[in-house]
Scaffold this motif. Structure first.
Motif, PDB file in Angstrom:
ATOM      1  N   THR A   2       0.844  -1.197   0.000  1.00  0.00           N
ATOM      2  CA  THR A   2       0.000   0.000   0.000  1.00  0.00           C
ATOM      3  C   THR A   2       0.883   1.253   0.000  1.00  0.00           C
ATOM      4  O   THR A   2       1.847   1.355   0.767  1.00  0.00           O
ATOM      5  CB  THR A   2      -0.906   0.001   1.229  1.00  0.00           C
ATOM      6  N   GLY A   3       0.534   2.194  -0.833  1.00  0.00           N
ATOM      7  CA  GLY A   3       1.254   3.469  -0.861  1.00  0.00           C
ATOM      8  C   GLY A   3       2.487   3.482  -1.722  1.00  0.00           C
ATOM      9  O   GLY A   3       3.243   4.468  -1.706  1.00  0.00           O
ATOM     10  N   VAL A  46       3.542 -14.618  -6.488  1.00  0.00           N
ATOM     11  CA  VAL A  46       3.113 -13.356  -7.102  1.00  0.00           C
ATOM     12  C   VAL A  46       2.580 -12.447  -6.010  1.00  0.00           C
ATOM     13  O   VAL A  46       1.680 -12.829  -5.252  1.00  0.00           O
ATOM     14  CB  VAL A  46       2.038 -13.596  -8.177  1.00  0.00           C
ATOM     15  N   LEU A  47       3.109 -11.232  -5.943  1.00  0.00           N
ATOM     16  CA  LEU A  47       2.701 -10.247  -4.942  1.00  0.00           C
ATOM     17  C   LEU A  47       2.151  -9.035  -5.667  1.00  0.00           C
ATOM     18  O   LEU A  47       2.830  -8.428  -6.502  1.00  0.00           O
ATOM     19  CB  LEU A  47       3.897  -9.871  -4.058  1.00  0.00           C
ATOM     20  N   GLY A  48       0.945  -8.673  -5.336  1.00  0.00           N
ATOM     21  CA  GLY A  48       0.345  -7.514  -5.999  1.00  0.00           C
ATOM     22  C   GLY A  48      -1.153  -7.537  -5.850  1.00  0.00           C
ATOM     23  O   GLY A  48      -1.701  -8.333  -5.079  1.00  0.00           O
ATOM     24  N   PRO A  49      -1.874  -6.684  -6.566  1.00  0.00           N
ATOM     25  CA  PRO A  49      -1.308  -5.733  -7.536  1.00  0.00           C
ATOM     26  C   PRO A  49      -0.703  -4.498  -6.875  1.00  0.00           C
ATOM     27  O   PRO A  49      -1.041  -4.162  -5.751  1.00  0.00           O
ATOM     28  CB  PRO A  49      -2.522  -5.361  -8.388  1.00  0.00           C
ATOM     29  N   ILE A  50       0.183  -3.861  -7.621  1.00  0.00           N
ATOM     30  CA  ILE A  50       0.792  -2.605  -7.169  1.00  0.00           C
ATOM     31  C   ILE A  50       0.060  -1.454  -7.849  1.00  0.00           C
ATOM     32  O   ILE A  50      -0.201  -1.507  -9.053  1.00  0.00           O
ATOM     33  CB  ILE A  50       2.290  -2.567  -7.522  1.00  0.00           C
ATOM     34  N   GLN A  51      -0.278  -0.445  -7.075  1.00  0.00           N
ATOM     35  CA  GLN A  51      -0.950   0.723  -7.612  1.00  0.00           C
ATOM     36  C   GLN A  51      -0.035   1.943  -7.435  1.00  0.00           C
ATOM     37  O   GLN A  51       0.306   2.298  -6.307  1.00  0.00           O
ATOM     38  CB  GLN A  51      -2.290   0.952  -6.899  1.00  0.00           C
ATOM     39  N   VAL A  78      12.374  -0.173  -6.760  1.00  0.00           N
ATOM     40  CA  VAL A  78      11.783   1.092  -7.192  1.00  0.00           C
ATOM     41  C   VAL A  78      11.145   0.886  -8.562  1.00  0.00           C
ATOM     42  O   VAL A  78      11.656   0.124  -9.392  1.00  0.00           O
ATOM     43  CB  VAL A  78      12.846   2.218  -7.244  1.00  0.00           C
ATOM     44  N   LEU A  79       9.947   1.529  -8.769  1.00  0.00           N
ATOM     45  CA  LEU A  79       9.242   1.500 -10.055  1.00  0.00           C
ATOM     46  C   LEU A  79       9.542   2.787 -10.816  1.00  0.00           C
ATOM     47  O   LEU A  79       9.511   3.887 -10.249  1.00  0.00           O
ATOM     48  CB  LEU A  79       7.735   1.358  -9.854  1.00  0.00           C
ATOM     49  N   SER A  80       9.799   2.635 -12.122  1.00  0.00           N
ATOM     50  CA  SER A  80      10.166   3.800 -12.918  1.00  0.00           C
ATOM     51  C   SER A  80       8.992   4.733 -13.170  1.00  0.00           C
ATOM     52  O   SER A  80       9.171   5.937 -13.343  1.00  0.00           O
ATOM     53  CB  SER A  80      10.762   3.344 -14.256  1.00  0.00           C
ATOM     54  N   ARG A  81       7.749   4.200 -13.191  1.00  0.00           N
ATOM     55  CA  ARG A  81       6.566   5.031 -13.429  1.00  0.00           C
ATOM     56  C   ARG A  81       5.361   4.332 -12.836  1.00  0.00           C
ATOM     57  O   ARG A  81       5.445   3.224 -12.296  1.00  0.00           O
ATOM     58  CB  ARG A  81       6.371   5.273 -14.936  1.00  0.00           C
ATOM     59  N   SER A  82       4.214   5.006 -12.911  1.00  0.00           N
ATOM     60  CA  SER A  82       3.002   4.449 -12.324  1.00  0.00           C
ATOM     61  C   SER A  82       2.668   3.110 -12.973  1.00  0.00           C
ATOM     62  O   SER A  82       2.983   2.870 -14.134  1.00  0.00           O
ATOM     63  CB  SER A  82       1.835   5.421 -12.480  1.00  0.00           C
ATOM     64  N   CYS A  83       2.021   2.302 -12.181  1.00  0.00           N
ATOM     65  CA  CYS A  83       1.699   0.947 -12.646  1.00  0.00           C
ATOM     66  C   CYS A  83       0.388   0.523 -11.997  1.00  0.00           C
ATOM     67  O   CYS A  83       0.265   0.549 -10.767  1.00  0.00           O
ATOM     68  CB  CYS A  83       2.826  -0.016 -12.292  1.00  0.00           C
ATOM     69  N   VAL A  84      -0.585   0.184 -12.828  1.00  0.00           N
ATOM     70  CA  VAL A  84      -1.890  -0.231 -12.320  1.00  0.00           C
ATOM     71  C   VAL A  84      -2.088  -1.708 -12.615  1.00  0.00           C
ATOM     72  O   VAL A  84      -2.012  -2.128 -13.760  1.00  0.00           O
ATOM     73  CB  VAL A  84      -3.019   0.603 -12.956  1.00  0.00           C
ATOM     74  N   GLY A  85      -2.320  -2.476 -11.548  1.00  0.00           N
ATOM     75  CA  GLY A  85      -2.575  -3.902 -11.721  1.00  0.00           C
ATOM     76  C   GLY A  85      -1.341  -4.735 -11.972  1.00  0.00           C
ATOM     77  O   GLY A  85      -1.450  -5.921 -12.273  1.00  0.00           O
ATOM     78  N   CYS A  86      -0.156  -4.138 -11.860  1.00  0.00           N
ATOM     79  CA  CYS A  86       1.047  -4.937 -12.039  1.00  0.00           C
ATOM     80  C   CYS A  86       1.404  -5.653 -10.743  1.00  0.00           C
ATOM     81  O   CYS A  86       0.959  -5.263  -9.656  1.00  0.00           O
ATOM     82  CB  CYS A  86       2.209  -4.076 -12.532  1.00  0.00           C
ATOM     83  N   SER A  87       2.214  -6.684 -10.838  1.00  0.00           N
ATOM     84  CA  SER A  87       2.556  -7.501  -9.682  1.00  0.00           C
ATOM     85  C   SER A  87       4.028  -7.846  -9.707  1.00  0.00           C
ATOM     86  O   SER A  87       4.678  -7.835 -10.764  1.00  0.00           O
ATOM     87  CB  SER A  87       1.734  -8.798  -9.667  1.00  0.00           C
ATOM     88  N   LEU A  88       4.543  -8.161  -8.531  1.00  0.00           N
ATOM     89  CA  LEU A  88       5.902  -8.655  -8.397  1.00  0.00           C
ATOM     90  C   LEU A  88       5.868 -10.177  -8.457  1.00  0.00           C
ATOM     91  O   LEU A  88       5.043 -10.813  -7.794  1.00  0.00           O
ATOM     92  CB  LEU A  88       6.521  -8.196  -7.082  1.00  0.00           C
ATOM     93  N   VAL A  89       6.807 -10.741  -9.235  1.00  0.00           N
ATOM     94  CA  VAL A  89       6.890 -12.190  -9.355  1.00  0.00           C
ATOM     95  C   VAL A  89       8.248 -12.628  -8.810  1.00  0.00           C
ATOM     96  O   VAL A  89       9.299 -12.176  -9.284  1.00  0.00           O
ATOM     97  CB  VAL A  89       6.736 -12.653 -10.810  1.00  0.00           C
ATOM     98  N   GLY A 113       2.538  -7.749 -15.742  1.00  0.00           N
ATOM     99  CA  GLY A 113       1.241  -7.083 -15.829  1.00  0.00           C
ATOM    100  C   GLY A 113       1.305  -5.587 -16.011  1.00  0.00           C
ATOM    101  O   GLY A 113       0.288  -4.897 -15.876  1.00  0.00           O
ATOM    102  N   SER A 114       2.446  -5.037 -16.340  1.00  0.00           N
ATOM    103  CA  SER A 114       2.546  -3.585 -16.509  1.00  0.00           C
ATOM    104  C   SER A 114       1.966  -3.188 -17.864  1.00  0.00           C
ATOM    105  O   SER A 114       2.344  -3.737 -18.903  1.00  0.00           O
ATOM    106  CB  SER A 114       4.004  -3.142 -16.410  1.00  0.00           C
ATOM    107  N   THR A 115       1.030  -2.250 -17.822  1.00  0.00           N
ATOM    108  CA  THR A 115       0.439  -1.730 -19.066  1.00  0.00           C
ATOM    109  C   THR A 115       0.886  -0.305 -19.344  1.00  0.00           C
ATOM    110  O   THR A 115       0.447   0.303 -20.322  1.00  0.00           O
ATOM    111  CB  THR A 115      -1.094  -1.777 -18.974  1.00  0.00           C
ATOM    112  N   THR A 116       1.725   0.209 -18.458  1.00  0.00           N
ATOM    113  CA  THR A 116       2.160   1.609 -18.613  1.00  0.00           C
ATOM    114  C   THR A 116       3.639   1.703 -18.959  1.00  0.00           C
ATOM    115  O   THR A 116       4.198   2.808 -19.007  1.00  0.00           O
ATOM    116  CB  THR A 116       1.897   2.385 -17.312  1.00  0.00           C
ATOM    117  N   GLY A 117       4.289   0.575 -19.167  1.00  0.00           N
ATOM    118  CA  GLY A 117       5.713   0.589 -19.477  1.00  0.00           C
ATOM    119  C   GLY A 117       6.592   0.747 -18.257  1.00  0.00           C
ATOM    120  O   GLY A 117       7.772   1.104 -18.386  1.00  0.00           O
TER     121      GLY A 117
END
Length: 878
Positions: free
Chosen positions: A308-309, A397-402, A372-383, A343-347
């Motif tokens: 979260t966050g 699988v840990l997620g989703p990350i918002q 660290v994530l380079s940009r926003s990510c909706v519904g992506c997960s850590l594997v 699951g990243s749809t934002t690159g």
């Protein structure tokens, strides 16, 4: 018991040789416990003693009497320097040892006196007063259990309390005899374990060996026989180790030794077992085992970190642990794991932070990544993938990350169910998202839900949040709002609309995907209209549905349904139920089934029953009554027509317009006329009437009841019925025998006027009414006899060839005789009488019995000698 202090009343009134105070002082503050009284110990039995003790400090013996009737104890001559604790017991079993070892003087073995031991102290310790001087004299810090002493036969112990003050007994606990609350009786001072295992696997039995040892010399006390209980201290960490399986528990200690197998039911970082003596008479000190690590074999990874966050560009930390199926940590795990992003749809790109690596190795069951994530990510997960050589761990699988941006709209955070049951709760989670559909946790908009009203079936009924306990308007928390929704009725395709009702509204409106709401069928229901009437062979549609109590269709029901006609519909009972496609049994499709049906015969009130065909669960459903019409081709008599009726008595004849199957055409209202066919015989029925009605009657619902009445009897009367439809043939009903009541008898075959002797002839008679019509109901017995004597032989004997006697039974009111006379008679009459009724007798006309004679004779003898006329007559030979 023995004396334990100067104030002990057992000795205060019995000792001689000085006052208590003087004696106490003469001993230097010490007191002998065998001064007097009765000693009851397991080691010596019951012992009665006199003093037997030198209580003086100058070596002289003091003698006294502990009481009357007490035998004196044997005494041993005192030796120099052996003036204290010198006891000689009556049983000759004075057994003692030095406190810390054997007697120095070998000849004193078994009876160690003062001076025989290197420590300077001897005697059974429980028989030595526990005083400060005693404790001080026994003080030896080099000994393993300094300050705690027991006698050689382990009867009880004396515990000294430091510091030991000079003078008096305040420096230690009293040392008493067995049975006293102050006597600590046990067979050894402590329990010891010879097991040194510090770790064990979960489910693997651990063998623990236990010994009861003396603290003074760590030797096994083989006299100990007791039961020990094994328990697990709480707070071992990880899974706690429990539940434990102990076999046996309690365990039996025999000869100071015991073994037990303990199996741990879960992992544990530091499990502590406690072994306790259960025998209150032994009271061995509890054994607290060293901590044991209970290991498990991990099969999966799980996270102990919340995502979260997480924000784009901001480092975050993830910690995983390796656990087994019960969730316990595998502290031995050393797997190397690589993390990636899916699951990243934002690159968005996942990178290590702070110079770390995407690959980590578990230590003590834990591994931590800095990411660290380079940009926003909706519904992506850590594997997380195990890249060890063994690869014993499944991917995790840990997620989703918002990762949030600027909110512009609403989006579903999780897929909606395509189908739910009525009253079944399901969650609707809506996020505030940015243009890239990334969640924005900072949004606090108010979101309201509404339900479209054209969903079909039950239209979903009412949309409820939390079963109606919460409103359909909720405020977002961390950019998200959660509803727990349910429908109160079924729905074919219900659509929920979410609207941002805040001011200003920035998220707009979101239409959720349609949901089919199913229900649980509890009944079969006819959901199509049912015609009130149809013609034979006319098709009509019938739809059966599996529905709930509100009438909503259970679209999941595929039960096999069969149709039947309930019996008792009347007329032709509908005949057979025909389906246009020939099948009257079929499966429900989406909870419904439709038939195109027809009846093969007429029916006044047919009911169609629909029921489950194979394994009935739902109750059957009955259709409304259906009138099945038909077309008449003739008229016919319905029901039973009496074959016999008394004259002047009405009979019932139901006439109906019927079709080719004999079913009534309820629509026919033609005129039917009744008449009597001539030639019925007997009285031909006389005049026919129809009760108070006319002979012509209009059919009502295709039928009419006639009440024909005959004025006279009839042997076989036929009733004729004609329909106003000239195409219908005339209906003949009968024959009907019309009966009458006889008032007399009449000959139907009268006797002949003349017969020959012995000639058999026939006579028949009938019971008739006043009009002479036969009463066919008469069944009486008729007798026959000769009424009066005739002349010329009087007829002789009357015989009846019909029977063996002169009686005959009436059949249909008629009796027949075949009489004969044995002799001649000029004028014989036959009389017939009813044996069982009051009908008057019937008498025949005179009968002449005659015939050709066999001889001639003079019948008038007067001629002889007188010249008269000779008359000759012929007569039968007798």
């Amino acid at each position: 018991m023995g004396c334990t202090s100067p104030l002990d009343p057992n000795c205060a009134t019995r000792l001689t040789g000085g006052t208590n105070g003087a004696l106490w002082a003469s001993m230097g503050g010490q007191w002998g416990t065998y001064s007097c009284g009765r000693v009851n110990t397991p080691e010596f039995g019951n012992v009665f003693c006199t003093s037997g003790v030198d209580l003086s400090v100058d070596g002289t013996w003091w003698s006294g009497n502990c009481g009357a009737n007490v035998p004196p104890c044997a005494s041993a001559a005192p030796g120099t320097g052996r003036t204290l604790d010198h006891y000689a017991f009556c049983v000759g079993k004075s057994v003692c040892k030095c406190v810390y070892g054997e007697c120095d003087i070998s000849s004193d073995q078994g009876n160690c006196l003062l001076g025989s031991c290197s420590t300077g102290w001897s005697g059974p310790l429980c028989d030595t007063p526990c005083t400060a001087a005693f404790c001080g004299g026994h003080n030896d810090p080099s000994q393993p259990n300094n300050g705690v002493y027991t006698n050689s036969l382990n009867q009880c112990a004396c515990t000294c309390v430091s510091p030991w003050g000079p003078g008096g007994a305040q420096g230690c606990t009293q040392c008493t005899l067995p049975g006293s609350p102050q006597c600590v009786a046990y067979t050894a001072q402590a329990l010891y374990s010879t097991t040194t295992v510090t770790s064990v696997g979960k489910g693997t039995p651990l063998l623990i060996n236990i010994e009861a040892r003396f603290q003074s010399n760590s030797q096994v006390d083989t006299s100990v026989n007791t039961q020990l209980l094994v328990t697990l201290n709480p707070g071992g960490g990880n899974g706690g180790g429990g539940p434990i399986t102990v076999i046996p528990n309690p365990m039996q200690m025999t000869a100071g030794m015991a073994s037990v197998r303990v199996t741990f039911g879960s992992a544990c970082d530091a499990c502590v077992l406690v072994i306790t003596d259960t025998d209150p008479n032994t009271r061995l000190s509890p054994l607290v085992m060293p901590a044991i690590q209970v290991n498990v074999v991990g099969s999966r990874m799980e996270s102990i970190t919340s995502l979260t966050g997480v924000q784009a560009g901001v480092p975050f930390q993830v910690t995983l642990q390796v656990v087994d199926g019960a969730g316990s940590i595998d502290r031995t795990a050393g797997n190397t794991v690589l993390v990636g992003l899916q699951g990243s749809t934002t690159g968005a790109v996942l990178s290590p932070a702070g110079g770390s690596s995407l690959q980590r190795t578990f230590a003590n069951g834990l591994a931590t990544w800095e990411l660290v994530l380079s940009r926003s990510c909706v519904g992506c997960s850590l594997v997380f993938q195990d890249v060890s050589l063994t690869k014993t761990l499944a991917n995790y699988v840990l997620g989703p990350i918002q990762a949030s941006g600027t909110a512009t709209k609403m989006s579903l955070a999780q897929m909606l169910p395509v189908e739910v049951k009525k009253n079944e709760a399901f969650n609707v989670v809506i996020n505030a998202v940015d243009a890239n559909n990334s969640p924005v946790p900072s949004v606090t908009s108010a979101v309201a839900l509404s339900l479209t009203s054209s969903g079909g079936n039950g239209n979903g009924g009412t949309l409820l949040n939390n079963g109606g306990l919460a409103p359909l308007q909720q405020t977002m928390v961390n950019g998200q709002v959660i509803f727990s929704l349910s429908f109160t009725a079924a729905c074919t395709s219900c659509v929920i609309t979410a609207t941002d009702v805040s001011t200003p509204s920035v998220l707009g409106t979101l239409n959720l995907p349609p949901i089919r709401v199913t229900t649980q069928a509890v009944q079969l229901t006819i959901t199509s209209s049912v015609p009130s009437s149809v013609s034979v062979g006319e098709y009509f549609a019938l739809t059966i549905s599996a529905t709930d109590s509100s009438g909503n269709t259970d679209v999941t029901d595929t039960s096999r349904i069969g149709l039947t006609i309930q019996s008792g519909g009347g007329n032709g009972n509908g005949g057979e139920l025909k389906a246009q496609d020939t099948y009257v049994t079929r499966n429900l499709i989406a909870g419904n089934a439709t038939w195109v049906l027809s009846f093969t015969r007429a029916c006044d009130a047919c009911v169609i029953k629909a029921s489950e065909f194979d394994a009935p669960v739902l109750p059957a459903v009955m259709s409304p009554t259906i009138l099945v019409r038909t077309t008449a081709v003739r008229i016919g008599a319905v029901g039973t027509v009496s074959s016999q009726v008394p004259k002047q008595t009405a009979m019932n004849v139901k006439i109906a317009a019927i079709d080719i199957n004999g079913d009534i055409d309820r629509s026919d209202s033609g005129l039917v006329t009744m008449s009597l066919k001539p030639g019925g015989g007997n009285g031909d029925g006389g005049v026919l009437s129809n009760g108070a009605s006319s002979m012509g009657r209009q059919l009502v619902n295709g039928e009419m009841v006639f009440t024909p009445t005959f004025s006279a009897s009839c042997a076989a009367c036929m009733l004729l019925f004609t329909h106003s439809n000239t195409g219908f043939p005339v209906l003949s009903v009968g024959p009907v025998a019309v009966t009458t009541t006889a008032v007399r008898m009449a000959f139907t075959t009268a006797p002949p006027a003349q017969v020959a002797p012995n000639e058999v002839f026939t006579v028949s008679l009938q019971a008739v009414d006043e009009a002479g019509n036969a009463d066919y109901s008469d069944r009486g017995m008729i007798s026959m006899n000769i009424l009066a004597a005739g002349t010329n032989g009087n007829g002789g004997t009357l015989l009846n060839a019909q029977t063996t006697n002169l009686q005959a039974q009436s059949i249909n009111g008629k009796a027949t005789f075949r009489p004969s006379f044995s002799a001649a008679c000029d004028s014989c009459r036959l009389q017939f009488s009813s044996v069982e009724t009051s009908l008057p007798s019937l008498t025949s006309d005179p009968i002449v019995v005659s015939g050709q004679g066999a001889k001639l004779g003079i019948t008038d003898p007067a001629w002889a000698g007188q010249g008269g006329t000779v008359v000759l007559s012929s007569f039968p030979v007798a």
